[in-house]
Design a protein around this motif. Structure first.
Motif, PDB file in Angstrom:
ATOM      1  N   ASP A  67      -4.245  -0.638   7.786  1.00 58.06           N
ATOM      2  CA  ASP A  67      -3.567  -1.847   7.296  1.00 58.06           C
ATOM      3  C   ASP A  67      -2.140  -1.985   7.848  1.00 58.06           C
ATOM      4  OD1 ASP A  67      -5.758  -2.516   5.788  1.00 58.06           O
ATOM      5  OD2 ASP A  67      -5.070  -1.360   4.055  1.00 58.06           O
ATOM      6  N   PHE A  68      -1.773  -1.221   8.883  1.00 60.91           N
ATOM      7  CA  PHE A  68      -0.421  -1.271   9.446  1.00 60.91           C
ATOM      8  C   PHE A  68      -0.164  -2.633  10.093  1.00 60.91           C
ATOM      9  CE2 PHE A  68       2.857  -0.419  12.612  1.00 60.91           C
ATOM     10  CZ  PHE A  68       3.777   0.280  11.843  1.00 60.91           C
ATOM     11  N   ASP A  69       0.989  -3.270   9.779  1.00 64.24           N
ATOM     12  CA  ASP A  69       1.315  -4.621  10.261  1.00 64.24           C
ATOM     13  C   ASP A  69       1.987  -4.516  11.633  1.00 64.24           C
ATOM     14  OD1 ASP A  69       2.086  -7.189  10.708  1.00 64.24           O
ATOM     15  OD2 ASP A  69       2.834  -7.537   8.672  1.00 64.24           O
ATOM     16  N   LEU A  70       1.249  -4.702  12.702  1.00 60.27           N
ATOM     17  CA  LEU A  70       1.791  -4.600  14.051  1.00 60.27           C
ATOM     18  C   LEU A  70       2.819  -5.694  14.342  1.00 60.27           C
ATOM     19  CD1 LEU A  70      -1.396  -3.714  16.116  1.00 60.27           C
ATOM     20  CD2 LEU A  70       0.492  -2.212  15.505  1.00 60.27           C
ATOM     21  N   ALA A  71       2.604  -6.896  13.824  1.00 57.18           N
ATOM     22  CA  ALA A  71       3.546  -7.994  14.044  1.00 57.18           C
ATOM     23  C   ALA A  71       4.910  -7.681  13.438  1.00 57.18           C
ATOM     24  CB  ALA A  71       2.989  -9.290  13.472  1.00 57.18           C
ATOM     25  N   SER A  72       4.901  -7.144  12.219  1.00 59.28           N
ATOM     26  CA  SER A  72       6.167  -6.779  11.568  1.00 59.28           C
ATOM     27  C   SER A  72       6.863  -5.659  12.336  1.00 59.28           C
ATOM     28  CB  SER A  72       5.893  -6.346  10.126  1.00 59.28           C
ATOM     29  OG  SER A  72       7.093  -5.945   9.491  1.00 59.28           O
ATOM     30  N   ALA A  73       6.090  -4.695  12.810  1.00 57.20           N
ATOM     31  CA  ALA A  73       6.684  -3.596  13.572  1.00 57.20           C
ATOM     32  C   ALA A  73       7.313  -4.106  14.861  1.00 57.20           C
ATOM     33  CB  ALA A  73       5.614  -2.549  13.881  1.00 57.20           C
TER      34      ALA A  73
ATOM     35  N   TRP B  51      10.648  -5.804  14.030  1.00 57.85           N
ATOM     36  CA  TRP B  51      11.692  -4.836  13.707  1.00 57.85           C
ATOM     37  C   TRP B  51      12.140  -4.074  14.954  1.00 57.85           C
ATOM     38  CZ3 TRP B  51      14.846  -4.716   9.864  1.00 57.85           C
ATOM     39  CH2 TRP B  51      14.473  -5.303   8.645  1.00 57.85           C
TER      40      TRP B  51
END
Length: 252
Positions: A9-15, A18
């Protein structure tokens, strides 16, 4: 496990966002500190380091090797941090308040303060892209001649007060730019070699004379001289142009 992706469920877009902001902040920090290699460390009116010098620390010293065998240059330079740069300058602060004007206490044109101040440039001539001296007297350049405008050679030189102080004997040319940078004036009527340089930008060439409005008759003796008859150094250029510029305010 079957049916479970590697990131879960890791959010690649948010990463990604950032990471971009972290990179951008680092870029701003790097560019700002590199911009502080010139003009720093700052000095306040008492020749000390001001309390609010910058939000960013000075970058580490970096040494550049100069072309044409002219040594090395380290920036930002900390060699003057513990010295009093204003010691010996003929200036007095008009008020104890920070930012108050400094008033000359002697002859500002000779002392090199105020509008007549100069920067300590290298005491070596400016070179072109091929390592040759850029500014040379026209008398030593066989391929150069005056092709347009008035030739000032032989014309008398007058200052702001209208007094004749000498005669133009030569022109100094920026060879690669093909531009006249200085005029040579002989201050002795007999032409015995008591010469000074006039910045071309401070001279007005008229039909029968050359006018320099920033100096008067008694100022010409103190025009900074050059140590070589066929080249002018960056430091000598700086002092000569500062003297004429200061005369605009102080000559009278």
């Amino acid at each position: 496990m079957v049916g479970v992706t590697f990131f879960g469920d890791f959010d690649l877009a948010s990463a990604a966002i950032w990471l971009f902001w972290i990179f951008f902040a680092g870029l701003v920090y790097y560019l700002q500190t590199e911009n502080m290699r010139e003009g720093y460390p700052l000095r306040d009116d008492d020749d000390g380091v001001p309390a609010n010098e910058s939000l960013f620390p000075l970058p580490k010293e970096k040494t550049f090797k100069l072309r044409d065998g002219r040594g090395e240059l380290t920036v930002p330079s900390r060699e003057y941090e513990d010295s009093k740069m204003r010691d010996g300058l003929a200036l007095a602060q008009s008020s104890v308040s920070t930012g108050s004007p400094w008033i000359p206490t002697g002859d500002p044109m000779v002392d090199g303060v105020g509008p007549a101040s100069w920067a300590p440039r290298r005491d070596e001539p400016e070179l072109d892209a091929h390592g040759h001296v850029k500014i040379k007297p026209m008398s030593g350049l066989e391929d150069f001649k005056v092709s347009a405008g008035r030739d000032p050679r032989g014309k008398p030189v007058v200052g702001r007060d209208g007094e004749v102080v000498g005669r133009i004997t030569d022109m100094w040319v920026d060879v690669p730019e093909q531009l006249v940078r200085f005029l040579t004036v002989d201050l002795n009527p007999e032409g015995t070699g008591k010469t000074r340089l006039i910045p071309m930008t401070m001279a007005v060439i008229k039909q029968n004379r050359v006018v320099v409005r920033s100096l008067m008759e008694n100022n010409w003796e103190n025009v900074p001289t050059i140590k070589s008859p066929d080249q002018v150094t960056l430091l000598e250029e700086e002092k000569i142009m500062a003297y004429y510029a200061g005369g605009t305010l102080y000559a009278s």
